[in-house]
Scaffold this motif. Structure first.
Motif, PDB file in Angstrom:
ATOM      1  N   THR A   1       0.798  -1.224   0.000  1.00  0.00           N
ATOM      2  CA  THR A   1       0.000   0.000   0.000  1.00  0.00           C
ATOM      3  C   THR A   1       0.829   1.271   0.000  1.00  0.00           C
ATOM      4  OG1 THR A   1      -0.069   0.039   2.393  1.00  0.00           O
ATOM      5  CG2 THR A   1      -1.825  -1.145   1.291  1.00  0.00           C
TER       6      THR A   1
ATOM      7  N   THR B   1       3.238   4.265  -1.258  1.00  0.00           N
ATOM      8  CA  THR B   1       3.318   4.923  -2.557  1.00  0.00           C
ATOM      9  C   THR B   1       4.683   5.514  -2.830  1.00  0.00           C
ATOM     10  OG1 THR B   1       2.503   6.920  -1.525  1.00  0.00           O
ATOM     11  CG2 THR B   1       0.889   5.534  -2.612  1.00  0.00           C
TER      12      THR B   1
ATOM     13  N   ASP C   1       7.027   9.606  -5.554  1.00  0.00           N
ATOM     14  CA  ASP C   1       5.666   9.076  -5.429  1.00  0.00           C
ATOM     15  C   ASP C   1       5.285   8.374  -6.728  1.00  0.00           C
ATOM     16  OD1 ASP C   1       3.020   8.572  -5.080  1.00  0.00           O
ATOM     17  OD2 ASP C   1       2.642  10.457  -4.001  1.00  0.00           O
TER      18      ASP C   1
ATOM     19  N   ARG D   1       2.596   7.394  -7.744  1.00  0.00           N
ATOM     20  CA  ARG D   1       1.313   7.804  -8.324  1.00  0.00           C
ATOM     21  C   ARG D   1       1.493   8.960  -9.299  1.00  0.00           C
ATOM     22  NH1 ARG D   1      -1.670   8.523  -2.761  1.00  0.00           N
ATOM     23  NH2 ARG D   1       0.347   9.523  -2.483  1.00  0.00           N
ATOM     24  N   LYS D   2       2.646   9.642  -9.205  1.00  0.00           N
ATOM     25  CA  LYS D   2       2.872  10.760 -10.118  1.00  0.00           C
ATOM     26  C   LYS D   2       3.717  10.353 -11.308  1.00  0.00           C
ATOM     27  CE  LYS D   2       2.499  14.294  -6.603  1.00  0.00           C
ATOM     28  NZ  LYS D   2       3.255  15.204  -5.763  1.00  0.00           N
TER      29      LYS D   2
ATOM     30  N   ARG E   1       3.922  -3.882  -9.156  1.00  0.00           N
ATOM     31  CA  ARG E   1       3.114  -2.666  -9.013  1.00  0.00           C
ATOM     32  C   ARG E   1       4.009  -1.450  -9.241  1.00  0.00           C
ATOM     33  NH1 ARG E   1       2.239   0.044  -3.830  1.00  0.00           N
ATOM     34  NH2 ARG E   1       0.627   1.637  -4.051  1.00  0.00           N
TER      35      ARG E   1
ATOM     36  N   MET F   1       3.429   0.908 -12.398  1.00  0.00           N
ATOM     37  CA  MET F   1       2.966   2.266 -12.132  1.00  0.00           C
ATOM     38  C   MET F   1       3.992   3.311 -12.526  1.00  0.00           C
ATOM     39  SD  MET F   1       0.718   2.104  -8.679  1.00  0.00           S
ATOM     40  CE  MET F   1       0.069   3.757  -8.820  1.00  0.00           C
TER      41      MET F   1
ATOM     42  N   ARG G   1       1.261  10.281 -15.675  1.00  0.00           N
ATOM     43  CA  ARG G   1       0.177  10.839 -14.876  1.00  0.00           C
ATOM     44  C   ARG G   1       0.395  12.337 -14.660  1.00  0.00           C
ATOM     45  NH1 ARG G   1       1.166   5.933 -13.129  1.00  0.00           N
ATOM     46  NH2 ARG G   1      -0.538   4.477 -12.768  1.00  0.00           N
ATOM     47  N   ASP G   2       1.670  12.726 -14.592  1.00  0.00           N
ATOM     48  CA  ASP G   2       1.991  14.125 -14.338  1.00  0.00           C
ATOM     49  C   ASP G   2       2.824  14.602 -15.518  1.00  0.00           C
ATOM     50  OD1 ASP G   2       3.040  16.550 -13.527  1.00  0.00           O
ATOM     51  OD2 ASP G   2       3.026  15.974 -11.401  1.00  0.00           O
TER      52      ASP G   2
ATOM     53  N   PHE H   1      -2.952  -2.986 -12.176  1.00  0.00           N
ATOM     54  CA  PHE H   1      -2.368  -1.652 -12.263  1.00  0.00           C
ATOM     55  C   PHE H   1      -2.226  -1.142 -13.681  1.00  0.00           C
ATOM     56  CE2 PHE H   1      -0.878  -3.457  -8.263  1.00  0.00           C
ATOM     57  CZ  PHE H   1      -1.461  -2.536  -7.410  1.00  0.00           C
TER      58      PHE H   1
ATOM     59  N   LYS I   1      -7.917  -0.663 -13.932  1.00  0.00           N
ATOM     60  CA  LYS I   1      -7.306   0.215 -12.942  1.00  0.00           C
ATOM     61  C   LYS I   1      -8.165   0.498 -11.721  1.00  0.00           C
ATOM     62  CE  LYS I   1      -3.939   2.468 -15.767  1.00  0.00           C
ATOM     63  NZ  LYS I   1      -3.733   3.625 -16.593  1.00  0.00           N
TER      64      LYS I   1
END
Lengths: 100, 171, 631
Positions: free
Chosen positions: C303, C305, C364, C366-367, C432, C436, C443-444, C529, C533
């Motif tokens: 979990t 990031t 991160d 996620r970015k 993951r 990712m 994403r960014d 992932f 999604k």
């Protein structure tokens, strides 16, 4: 033949006279002379015992004391001179830098 | 024996003279007398070399040095004048009595010990003692005591330098 | 030649000394050359020693090099000596080899840091201490290395000490490690009182005769060592410092907190194998602590990031696997996994560092996204590292993890089952990261457009480590293993105990099973992932409270704060306010006051009247005379 102990008693007497001189007088020079007399008294002891035991080493010690005394007088008198120059006094009581 | 008594008395009288003279210059002269009588006593103790050195070093050098200083500082002016002016008997009287008392005690103690005690009769080697001659002293001084002898010379040098530095007038 | 082993220590010591004394004057170029060169020289010596050692017959593959007598007091004497045997030389190879690559990488990574020379002085110091740890021939010298790496770790975690979080992380690592060090020190004392020696060879010879199996003393010693190992190797309950240690520069995380220092606990247990063989209960504890740590840390890694934190938890988890291995007595498997892990985890950390370098410090995941377009070398090497971590067949982690799981299966089926689940989780979280960060769409966009590949000085070590991550596994192929027989002289007792009944069929079946598990994990990561999604979100929602628990890392830090840190802190506050101010300060001030008062009283004696002083002397002389006369 003079017994050795006579010499020793004489040196004790001279030593004590010297000590009293140190204690009773206030004049730096005289105190100094008294110290020299005390040294001499001790020298006499050494010489007397050297003779008593027929050991030359006692006399060597006297020589060493003389050397030290000579150096001590030279330095001591120089100190006396500079003290007199600074304080303009020969009185031992006026020199009390050691006061706590 | 007679000689001993004579010179012992001279030494004691001179010593007392040193400490009771008003003027330092008399003290210095009494000191010379004291040293001289001790030199005579050394001869009686088979220490001829010491006697000579005593006269030369103490009588010749040290006393002369004292005399020089006394002269330099103005001779008679430098007597113990304050000693008489001060009410020291009130301020420091107890010190003097104590000092004298202690001195008497000390003489008494030493004399008692010396007269009653027995000095051991262990004798050294008369040949090595050699009548306290220069030869006997020299042979020991330059063998067994060579290092102290050399150190003594260094000490004298340091003493000389120290005296010069201390006596130098302030700049 | 083996007697020249001390050269290995001399080079990094010289490096640390020169750089710390003259580093700022030498300039970056010289320092950047000197520090890696010193480690390389150590590595060269290690290689030469290894060749020499392995050409000797098996019975002679244990060589002591006495350096000097360190201390002797009564019948307690310790020599500073090195023990050269397969275990220590393999460790030295890993330390210097991986260490060298990371040094080279650091010259690029730390290039613009104002404290560049200091960094390399610390790194060389660390190499010196780590080599002391693994080469020592007695427990006390090993303890010196053990403390030394702790110090180097503290210095390097807090390297950017301007950041309060980094300074705090350094302190946390040091203090938590201290608890473990305390255990090791006590263990050393138990060994000394029991066996009268601290030399490994003498201890291991004497232990079976003096203590025997299951003796209370050997249990105590091994349990204390286990405590030490949980501290250094970040296992339950002392693992909390490692994730925070990621505050340090990334090469440090790679070198110290993935490849070498944290494996010191595993090394120590393997080194003390003869003692652990005498204490089966402790071995059981080791294995279960290991597997529990592996599972818990693995779930946390799922979990997280922050890329480095994922890797940190994954390190904790993999160390758990090594603990399982040494706990069940498969020391060679544990060391095997240690080696492969050193390669692929160092690779992953350096890859993360490269990403961080390219993205100006962003970690991160996620970015991120689609970084493979911008950073091809980093992507491929990271991919290989993740594959090895996940245990994808034919990569190094596959073989070493399988060796552990096989031994765990022989030991206890539940242990194996938990291990297998953890292996599955490992595969999921490692891919993951890959999917990712490197795959999919960016994403960014702004961040992505500025991304760039790292300089060659950083990518070449990545490539070399990737080669290592690909190939080291083949050292330990089942039943063709080079590792087991090579390490055998170090684990004579253990080899007979657990690997005697090698069952090739079972091993192959398990091999296939774990391969499938890994592939399933990768596939799940791919589905979750990249393709489908919203699957992760739905799983998270479905699990509800469990998600929250895992997200907050099981509230372990909070728990420790509540039951240990805060009570201690308030106790300390009370001590400071009441006991120290009132009691100790009062006593000290009182003493000082009494002394001062006495001084002012005695001061009156110093009249400055020389005559009085002389009188006092005469009085003393007469008193002495009187005493002599009376006596």
């Amino acid at each position: 033949m003079v017994p050795t102990s006579y010499f020793l008693v004489l040196s004790a007497v001279l030593f004590v006279i010297g000590a009293l001189g140190v204690l009773l007088r206030r004049n730096v020079l005289i105190i100094f002379m008294s110290v020299e007399m005390m040294l001499n008294a001790v020298n006499l002891t050494f010489a007397a015992l050297a003779y008593h035991f027929l050991q030359i080493h006692g006399q060597i010690f006297v020589l060493m004391v003389m050397v030290v005394a000579a150096a001590e007088v030279a330095v001591g008198l120089a100190i006396v001179m500079s003290v007199i120059r600074h304080k303009d006094t020969t009185n031992i009581e006026d020199v009390n830098l050691l006061k706590g | 024996m007679v000689l001993f008594v004579v010179f012992a008395l001279i030494a004691i009288v001179a010593a007392v003279g040193v400490i009771i003279s008003r003027r330092p210059i008399y003290s210095a002269l009494f000191l010379l007398l004291n040293f001289a009588s001790l030199a005579a006593l050394y001869i009686m103790l088979q220490a001829q070399f010491l006697a000579a050195v005593q006269v030369i070093v103490y009588g010749g050098a040290i006393v002369v040095l004292f005399l020089f200083v006394v002269m330099l500082l103005g001779g008679g002016e430098l007597n113990d004048i304050r000693d008489t002016n001060r009410p020291f008997l009130q301020r420091f009287g107890w010190q003097r009595f104590v000092a004298v008392g202690l001195g008497v005690l000390m003489v008494a103690g030493l004399g008692y010990g010396l007269v009653t005690g027995e000095l051991s009769a262990v004798q050294g080697d008369p040949a090595a003692f050699g009548q306290g001659s220069v030869q006997a002293i020299g042979s020991v001084l330059y063998t067994d005591y060579l290092l102290p002898f050399e150190l003594a010379s260094v000490l004298l040098l340091v003493g000389m330098i120290g005296a010069v530095v201390l006596a130098r007038p302030p700049e | 030649m083996l007697d020249y082993a001390w050269l290995m220590l001399v080079f990094p010591a010289l490096g640390a000394l020169i750089i710390s004394l003259f580093g700022t004057r030498l300039g970056r170029r010289v320092v950047g050359f000197l520090a890696p060169a010193m480690v390389f020289l150590s590595f060269a010596v290690a290689v030469a020693l290894a060749i020499q050692l392995f050409s000797l017959p098996h019975e002679e593959q244990s060589h002591s090099v006495l350096l000097w007598q360190w201390m002797a007091a009564g019948n307690f004497s310790v020599d500073a000596g090195l023990l050269i045997d397969p275990l220590s030389i393999v460790m030295a190879l890993v330390v210097t080899g991986v260490g060298f690559l990371i040094h080279v990488y650091s010259t690029g990574y730390m290039h613009d840091d104002p404290r560049f020379p200091r960094f390399f002085a610390y790194l060389n110091l660390f190499i010196l201490m780590m080599l002391t740890l693994v080469l020592a021939d007695n427990y006390l010298l090993m303890f010196v290395g053990w403390e030394g790496v702790g110090l180097a770790s503290y210095l390097l975690i807090g390297f950017w000490f301007e950041k309060p979080s980094a300074a705090d992380a350094g302190k946390k690592a040091f203090i938590v490690n201290r608890i473990g060090d305390f255990g090791l020190l006590l263990a050393i004392m138990v060994i000394w009182t029991g066996l009268g020696s601290l030399r490994f060879t003498e201890v291991f010879e004497a232990a079976p005769e003096v203590w025997g199996v299951g003796n209370i003393a050997v249990m105590t010693a091994t349990m204390l060592m286990l405590l030490a190992a949980t501290g250094k190797s970040a296992q339950i309950p002392l693992y909390v410092w490692l994730p925070d240690a990621m505050e340090g520069p990334t090469p440090v995380s790679a070198l110290i907190h993935a490849a070498t220092m944290v494996t010191a606990g595993v090394y120590m247990i393997a080194r003390s194998a003869p003692l652990f063989d005498l204490a089966p209960t402790t071995g059981n504890w080791v294995a279960w602590i290991g597997v529990a740590t592996a599972l818990i840390a693995g779930t946390i890694a799922l979990t997280q990031t922050d890329m480095k934190r994922i890797l940190a938890y994954s390190t904790v988890s993999q160390l758990g696997f090594m603990f399982v291995a040494v706990g069940v007595g498969a020391y060679a498997a544990g060391i095997f996994h240690l080696i492969t892990h050193a390669f692929f985890k160092a690779l992953l950390f350096l890859g993360a560092g490269s990403v961080m370098h390219g993205l100006h410090g962003e970690l991160d995941i996620r970015k991120m996204g689609n970084l493979r377009a911008k950073m091809p070398i980093t992507h491929w090497t990271f991919f290989i590292g993740a594959g090895a971590l996940a245990g994808v067949p034919l990569l190094s982690g596959f073989f070493s993890k399988d060796a552990i799981l096989y031994n765990a299966f022989n030991y206890s089926i539940p242990l194996w089952a938990i291990g297998a689940v953890t292996a599955f989780i490992t595969a999921v979280y490692s891919f993951r990261m890959v999917f990712m960060a490197f795959w999919g769409k960016e994403r960014d966009a702004k961040l992505w457009s500025h991304a760039h590949e790292s300089p060659r000085v950083m990518t070449i070590p990545l490539i070399l480590l990737a080669v290592g991550a690909l190939l080291t596994g083949y050292l330990g192929l089942p039943s063709l293993s080079l590792i087991d027989p090579a390490l055998e002289p170090a684990f004579e007792a253990a080899a007979g105990a657990s690997e005697g009944h090698a069952n090739l069929t079972l091993e192959l079946i398990l091999l296939v099973v774990s391969g499938l598990i890994a592939l399933a994990g990768v596939f799940l990561a791919y589905r979750a992932f990249l393709v489908n999604k919203d699957l992760p979100a739905r799983v998270r929602a479905a699990l509800g409270p469990v998600t929250k628990l895992v997200d907050n890392k099981y509230y372990v830090d909070e728990l420790y704060n509540m039951i240990i840190v805060n009570p201690l802190r308030s106790f300390g506050g009370w001590l400071a306010a009441t006991f120290d101010k009132g009691g100790i300060d009062g006593a000290v001030n009182g003493l000082a006051g009494v002394t001062g008062w006495l001084g002012t009283q005695v001061r009156r004696l110093q009249t400055g009247m020389v005559g009085l002083y002389a009188l006092a002397m005469l009085f003393g002389a007469v008193a002495l005379l009187a005493w002599l006369a009376i006596r």
